[in-house]
Motif scaffolding. Structure first.
Motif, PDB file in Angstrom:
ATOM      1  N   ILE A 160       0.904  -1.282   0.019  1.00 26.81           N
ATOM      2  CA  ILE A 160      -0.130   0.136  -0.041  1.00 26.81           C
ATOM      3  C   ILE A 160       0.711   1.307   0.144  1.00 26.81           C
ATOM      4  CG2 ILE A 160      -1.729   1.135   1.293  1.00 26.81           C
ATOM      5  CD1 ILE A 160      -2.653  -1.566   2.375  1.00 26.81           C
ATOM      6  N   MET A 161       0.557   2.189  -0.810  1.00 28.25           N
ATOM      7  CA  MET A 161       1.516   3.535  -0.841  1.00 28.25           C
ATOM      8  C   MET A 161       0.711   4.747  -0.487  1.00 28.25           C
ATOM      9  SD  MET A 161       4.198   1.840  -2.165  1.00 28.25           S
ATOM     10  CE  MET A 161       5.241   3.448  -2.570  1.00 28.25           C
ATOM     11  N   TRP A 162       1.500   5.575  -0.289  1.00 29.71           N
ATOM     12  CA  TRP A 162       0.829   7.032  -0.162  1.00 29.71           C
ATOM     13  C   TRP A 162       1.811   8.048  -0.958  1.00 29.71           C
ATOM     14  CZ3 TRP A 162      -2.625   8.792   3.140  1.00 29.71           C
ATOM     15  CH2 TRP A 162      -3.067   7.905   4.315  1.00 29.71           C
ATOM     16  N   VAL A 163       0.978   8.870  -1.652  1.00 28.71           N
ATOM     17  CA  VAL A 163       1.743   9.787  -2.623  1.00 28.71           C
ATOM     18  C   VAL A 163       1.498  10.876  -2.065  1.00 28.71           C
ATOM     19  CG1 VAL A 163       1.513  10.682  -4.810  1.00 28.71           C
ATOM     20  CG2 VAL A 163       0.585   8.399  -4.571  1.00 28.71           C
ATOM     21  N   LEU A 164       2.777  11.883  -1.897  1.00 28.58           N
ATOM     22  CA  LEU A 164       2.857  13.087  -1.145  1.00 28.58           C
ATOM     23  C   LEU A 164       3.227  13.902  -2.437  1.00 28.58           C
ATOM     24  CD1 LEU A 164       3.709  10.823   0.825  1.00 28.58           C
ATOM     25  CD2 LEU A 164       4.726  12.775   2.075  1.00 28.58           C
ATOM     26  N   VAL A 165       2.360  15.328  -2.578  1.00 27.35           N
ATOM     27  CA  VAL A 165       2.636  16.469  -3.550  1.00 27.35           C
ATOM     28  C   VAL A 165       2.811  17.506  -2.629  1.00 27.35           C
ATOM     29  CG1 VAL A 165       1.764  17.616  -5.394  1.00 27.35           C
ATOM     30  CG2 VAL A 165       1.014  15.209  -5.063  1.00 27.35           C
ATOM     31  N   LEU A 166       4.336  17.964  -2.689  1.00 24.57           N
ATOM     32  CA  LEU A 166       4.668  18.942  -2.274  1.00 24.57           C
ATOM     33  C   LEU A 166       5.034  20.135  -3.024  1.00 24.57           C
ATOM     34  CD1 LEU A 166       6.406  16.468  -1.043  1.00 24.57           C
ATOM     35  CD2 LEU A 166       6.852  18.150   0.720  1.00 24.57           C
ATOM     36  N   TYR A 167       4.705  21.445  -2.854  1.00 22.40           N
ATOM     37  CA  TYR A 167       4.916  22.507  -4.181  1.00 22.40           C
ATOM     38  C   TYR A 167       4.919  23.644  -3.300  1.00 22.40           C
ATOM     39  CZ  TYR A 167      -0.180  23.693  -3.279  1.00 22.40           C
ATOM     40  OH  TYR A 167      -1.331  24.224  -2.581  1.00 22.40           O
ATOM     41  N   ASP A 168       5.725  24.556  -3.965  1.00 23.70           N
ATOM     42  CA  ASP A 168       6.278  25.855  -4.059  1.00 23.70           C
ATOM     43  C   ASP A 168       5.782  26.792  -5.285  1.00 23.70           C
ATOM     44  OD1 ASP A 168       6.898  28.359  -2.685  1.00 23.70           O
ATOM     45  OD2 ASP A 168       8.994  27.683  -2.677  1.00 23.70           O
ATOM     46  N   LEU A 169       4.730  27.477  -5.177  1.00 19.46           N
ATOM     47  CA  LEU A 169       4.313  27.978  -6.375  1.00 19.46           C
ATOM     48  C   LEU A 169       4.267  29.440  -6.160  1.00 19.46           C
ATOM     49  CD1 LEU A 169       1.507  25.484  -7.590  1.00 19.46           C
ATOM     50  CD2 LEU A 169       3.898  25.512  -8.224  1.00 19.46           C
ATOM     51  N   PRO A 170       4.721  30.288  -7.163  1.00 21.43           N
ATOM     52  CA  PRO A 170       4.581  31.663  -7.052  1.00 21.43           C
ATOM     53  C   PRO A 170       3.169  32.334  -7.013  1.00 21.43           C
ATOM     54  CG  PRO A 170       5.099  31.153  -9.172  1.00 21.43           C
ATOM     55  CD  PRO A 170       5.338  29.812  -8.559  1.00 21.43           C
ATOM     56  N   THR A 171       2.959  33.404  -6.010  1.00 18.58           N
ATOM     57  CA  THR A 171       1.662  33.882  -6.239  1.00 18.58           C
ATOM     58  C   THR A 171       1.809  35.436  -6.297  1.00 18.58           C
ATOM     59  OG1 THR A 171       1.779  33.958  -3.632  1.00 18.58           O
ATOM     60  CG2 THR A 171       0.752  31.932  -4.692  1.00 18.58           C
ATOM     61  N   ASP A 172       2.664  35.691  -7.083  1.00 19.57           N
ATOM     62  CA  ASP A 172       2.965  37.225  -7.039  1.00 19.57           C
ATOM     63  C   ASP A 172       2.074  37.932  -7.838  1.00 19.57           C
ATOM     64  OD1 ASP A 172       4.077  35.922  -9.008  1.00 19.57           O
ATOM     65  OD2 ASP A 172       6.157  37.196  -9.022  1.00 19.57           O
TER      66      ASP A 172
ATOM     67  N   SER B 105       0.599  23.608   1.363  1.00 16.94           N
ATOM     68  CA  SER B 105       1.211  23.163   0.309  1.00 16.94           C
ATOM     69  C   SER B 105       1.837  21.943   0.170  1.00 16.94           C
ATOM     70  CB  SER B 105       2.608  24.115   0.135  1.00 16.94           C
ATOM     71  OG  SER B 105       2.175  25.514   0.036  1.00 16.94           O
ATOM     72  N   MET B 106       1.140  20.824   1.039  1.00 14.14           N
ATOM     73  CA  MET B 106       1.578  19.294   1.148  1.00 14.14           C
ATOM     74  C   MET B 106       0.081  18.722   0.970  1.00 14.14           C
ATOM     75  SD  MET B 106       3.697  17.197   3.539  1.00 14.14           S
ATOM     76  CE  MET B 106       3.962  15.466   3.652  1.00 14.14           C
ATOM     77  N   TYR B 107      -0.037  17.877   0.022  1.00 15.41           N
ATOM     78  CA  TYR B 107      -0.991  17.007   0.063  1.00 15.41           C
ATOM     79  C   TYR B 107      -0.794  15.628  -0.007  1.00 15.41           C
ATOM     80  CZ  TYR B 107      -4.136  21.129  -0.867  1.00 15.41           C
ATOM     81  OH  TYR B 107      -4.715  22.182  -0.763  1.00 15.41           O
ATOM     82  N   ILE B 108      -1.545  14.667   0.517  1.00 22.63           N
ATOM     83  CA  ILE B 108      -1.332  13.199   0.314  1.00 22.63           C
ATOM     84  C   ILE B 108      -2.362  12.508  -0.120  1.00 22.63           C
ATOM     85  CG2 ILE B 108       0.169  13.611   2.229  1.00 22.63           C
ATOM     86  CD1 ILE B 108      -1.975  12.321   4.156  1.00 22.63           C
ATOM     87  N   ARG B 109      -2.208  11.428  -0.774  1.00 22.00           N
ATOM     88  CA  ARG B 109      -3.332  10.207  -1.248  1.00 22.00           C
ATOM     89  C   ARG B 109      -3.066   8.899  -1.276  1.00 22.00           C
ATOM     90  NH1 ARG B 109      -6.115   7.540  -4.492  1.00 22.00           N
ATOM     91  NH2 ARG B 109      -8.049   8.023  -5.648  1.00 22.00           N
ATOM     92  N   HIS B 110      -4.022   8.216  -0.492  1.00 24.38           N
ATOM     93  CA  HIS B 110      -3.670   6.907  -0.097  1.00 24.38           C
ATOM     94  C   HIS B 110      -4.063   5.959  -1.601  1.00 24.38           C
ATOM     95  CE1 HIS B 110      -5.181   2.773   0.914  1.00 24.38           C
ATOM     96  NE2 HIS B 110      -4.121   2.941   2.123  1.00 24.38           N
ATOM     97  N   CYS B 111      -3.154   5.296  -1.837  1.00 25.92           N
ATOM     98  CA  CYS B 111      -3.261   4.150  -2.952  1.00 25.92           C
ATOM     99  C   CYS B 111      -3.204   2.900  -2.568  1.00 25.92           C
ATOM    100  CB  CYS B 111      -2.153   4.533  -4.013  1.00 25.92           C
ATOM    101  SG  CYS B 111      -2.502   6.390  -4.674  1.00 25.92           S
ATOM    102  N   PRO B 112      -3.879   2.031  -3.234  1.00 24.15           N
ATOM    103  CA  PRO B 112      -3.915   0.432  -2.677  1.00 24.15           C
ATOM    104  C   PRO B 112      -2.682  -0.271  -3.346  1.00 24.15           C
ATOM    105  CG  PRO B 112      -5.690   0.637  -4.052  1.00 24.15           C
ATOM    106  CD  PRO B 112      -5.205   2.225  -3.709  1.00 24.15           C
ATOM    107  N   SER B 113      -2.112   0.332  -4.277  1.00 26.57           N
ATOM    108  CA  SER B 113      -0.781  -0.354  -4.883  1.00 26.57           C
ATOM    109  C   SER B 113       0.022   0.621  -5.644  1.00 26.57           C
ATOM    110  CB  SER B 113      -1.469  -1.228  -5.804  1.00 26.57           C
ATOM    111  OG  SER B 113      -2.073  -0.676  -6.873  1.00 26.57           O
ATOM    112  N   ARG B 114       1.181   0.301  -5.911  1.00 25.48           N
ATOM    113  CA  ARG B 114       1.955   0.915  -6.642  1.00 25.48           C
ATOM    114  C   ARG B 114       1.642   1.352  -8.053  1.00 25.48           C
ATOM    115  NH1 ARG B 114       7.248   0.939  -4.185  1.00 25.48           N
ATOM    116  NH2 ARG B 114       7.642  -0.706  -2.670  1.00 25.48           N
ATOM    117  N   GLU B 115       0.848   0.346  -8.619  1.00 19.56           N
ATOM    118  CA  GLU B 115       0.322   0.655  -9.928  1.00 19.56           C
ATOM    119  C   GLU B 115      -0.759   2.018  -9.868  1.00 19.56           C
ATOM    120  OE1 GLU B 115       2.112  -3.269  -9.533  1.00 19.56           O
ATOM    121  OE2 GLU B 115       0.382  -2.295  -8.627  1.00 19.56           O
TER     122      GLU B 115
END
Length: 112
Positions: free
Chosen positions: A11-23, A49-59
Protein backbone atom coordinates in the motif's frame (compact mmCIF):
# COMPACT_ATOMS: atom_id res chain seq x y z
CA UNK A 1 4.33 -18.73 -1.19
CA UNK A 2 1.13 -16.75 -0.93
CA UNK A 3 1.49 -13.00 -0.44
CA UNK A 4 -1.11 -10.74 1.01
CA UNK A 5 -2.23 -8.33 -1.69
CA UNK A 6 -2.89 -5.57 0.82
CA UNK A 7 0.05 -5.39 3.16
CA UNK A 8 1.85 -2.42 4.68
CA UNK A 9 4.68 -2.68 2.16
CA UNK A 10 2.46 -2.76 -0.94
CA UNK A 11 0.00 0.00 0.00
CA UNK A 12 1.40 3.38 -1.01
CA UNK A 13 0.97 7.01 -0.06
CA UNK A 14 1.59 9.68 -2.69
CA UNK A 15 2.82 13.01 -1.32
CA UNK A 16 2.74 16.16 -3.44
CA UNK A 17 4.70 19.13 -2.11
CA UNK A 18 4.78 22.41 -3.96
CA UNK A 19 6.12 25.92 -3.78
CA UNK A 20 4.36 28.01 -6.40
CA UNK A 21 4.63 31.76 -6.98
CA UNK A 22 1.65 33.93 -6.04
CA UNK A 23 3.08 37.32 -6.97
CA UNK A 24 0.71 37.94 -9.90
CA UNK A 25 -2.95 37.25 -10.48
CA UNK A 26 -2.06 34.75 -13.22
CA UNK A 27 0.29 32.84 -10.89
CA UNK A 28 -2.29 32.79 -8.09
CA UNK A 29 -4.88 31.45 -10.52
CA UNK A 30 -2.46 28.72 -11.69
CA UNK A 31 -1.73 27.73 -8.08
CA UNK A 32 -5.44 27.52 -7.25
CA UNK A 33 -6.11 25.48 -10.39
CA UNK A 34 -3.33 23.03 -9.47
CA UNK A 35 -4.68 22.75 -5.92
CA UNK A 36 -8.19 22.03 -7.23
CA UNK A 37 -6.82 19.32 -9.54
CA UNK A 38 -5.23 17.64 -6.51
CA UNK A 39 -8.46 17.82 -4.51
CA UNK A 40 -10.51 16.48 -7.42
CA UNK A 41 -8.11 13.54 -7.74
CA UNK A 42 -8.63 12.58 -4.08
CA UNK A 43 -5.65 14.24 -2.43
CA UNK A 44 -6.12 15.72 1.04
CA UNK A 45 -4.35 18.66 2.64
CA UNK A 46 -1.73 17.41 5.09
CA UNK A 47 0.13 20.68 5.69
CA UNK A 48 0.37 23.97 3.84
CA UNK A 49 1.41 23.19 0.26
CA UNK A 50 1.48 19.45 0.95
CA UNK A 51 -1.21 17.04 -0.16
CA UNK A 52 -1.37 13.28 0.36
CA UNK A 53 -3.33 10.43 -1.18
CA UNK A 54 -3.71 6.80 -0.14
CA UNK A 55 -3.28 4.26 -2.95
CA UNK A 56 -3.88 0.50 -2.63
CA UNK A 57 -0.91 -0.40 -4.86
CA UNK A 58 2.17 0.93 -6.65
CA UNK A 59 0.32 0.69 -9.95
CA UNK A 60 -2.52 2.84 -8.64
CA UNK A 61 -0.01 5.34 -7.25
CA UNK A 62 1.61 5.57 -10.70
CA UNK A 63 -1.76 6.52 -12.22
CA UNK A 64 -2.19 9.41 -9.79
CA UNK A 65 1.40 10.56 -10.21
CA UNK A 66 0.85 10.65 -13.97
CA UNK A 67 -2.25 12.83 -13.43
CA UNK A 68 -0.30 15.24 -11.23
CA UNK A 69 2.46 15.48 -13.85
CA UNK A 70 -0.08 16.28 -16.56
CA UNK A 71 -1.30 19.35 -14.62
CA UNK A 72 2.00 20.89 -13.48
CA UNK A 73 1.96 24.69 -13.36
CA UNK A 74 4.27 26.65 -15.64
CA UNK A 75 6.27 28.22 -12.77
CA UNK A 76 7.36 27.06 -9.32
CA UNK A 77 8.49 23.77 -7.83
CA UNK A 78 6.49 20.58 -7.39
CA UNK A 79 7.82 17.41 -5.76
CA UNK A 80 6.03 14.06 -5.86
CA UNK A 81 7.08 11.31 -3.49
CA UNK A 82 5.74 7.85 -2.69
CA UNK A 83 6.17 6.02 0.59
CA UNK A 84 4.81 2.71 1.80
CA UNK A 85 2.02 2.47 4.33
CA UNK A 86 4.56 1.01 6.77
CA UNK A 87 6.79 4.10 6.40
CA UNK A 88 3.78 6.41 6.71
CA UNK A 89 2.73 4.62 9.88
CA UNK A 90 6.09 5.27 11.51
CA UNK A 91 5.80 9.04 10.98
CA UNK A 92 5.75 11.10 14.14
CA UNK A 93 3.39 14.07 14.05
CA UNK A 94 3.63 16.84 16.62
CA UNK A 95 1.17 19.62 17.34
CA UNK A 96 1.90 22.86 19.12
CA UNK A 97 2.19 22.42 22.87
CA UNK A 98 1.07 25.95 23.59
CA UNK A 99 -2.45 26.65 22.49
CA UNK A 100 -3.45 30.10 21.42
CA UNK A 101 -6.42 31.69 23.11
CA UNK A 102 -9.25 32.59 20.75
CA UNK A 103 -9.50 36.28 19.89
CA UNK A 104 -11.62 38.29 22.31
CA UNK A 105 -15.25 38.61 21.37
CA UNK A 106 -16.71 42.03 20.71
CA UNK A 107 -19.58 43.30 22.76
CA UNK A 108 -22.72 43.61 20.72
CA UNK A 109 -24.31 47.01 20.91
CA UNK A 110 -28.06 46.83 21.24
CA UNK A 111 -30.30 49.47 19.76
CA UNK A 112 -33.87 49.88 20.89
Amino acid sequence: MKTNRFNAYRIMWVLVLYDLPTDTKTNRRAMQKFRKVLLKDGFNLFQFSMYIRHCPSRENAAVHIKRVKSHLPKYGKVAVMTITDKQFGSMEIFHATIKKDPPPTCQQLELF
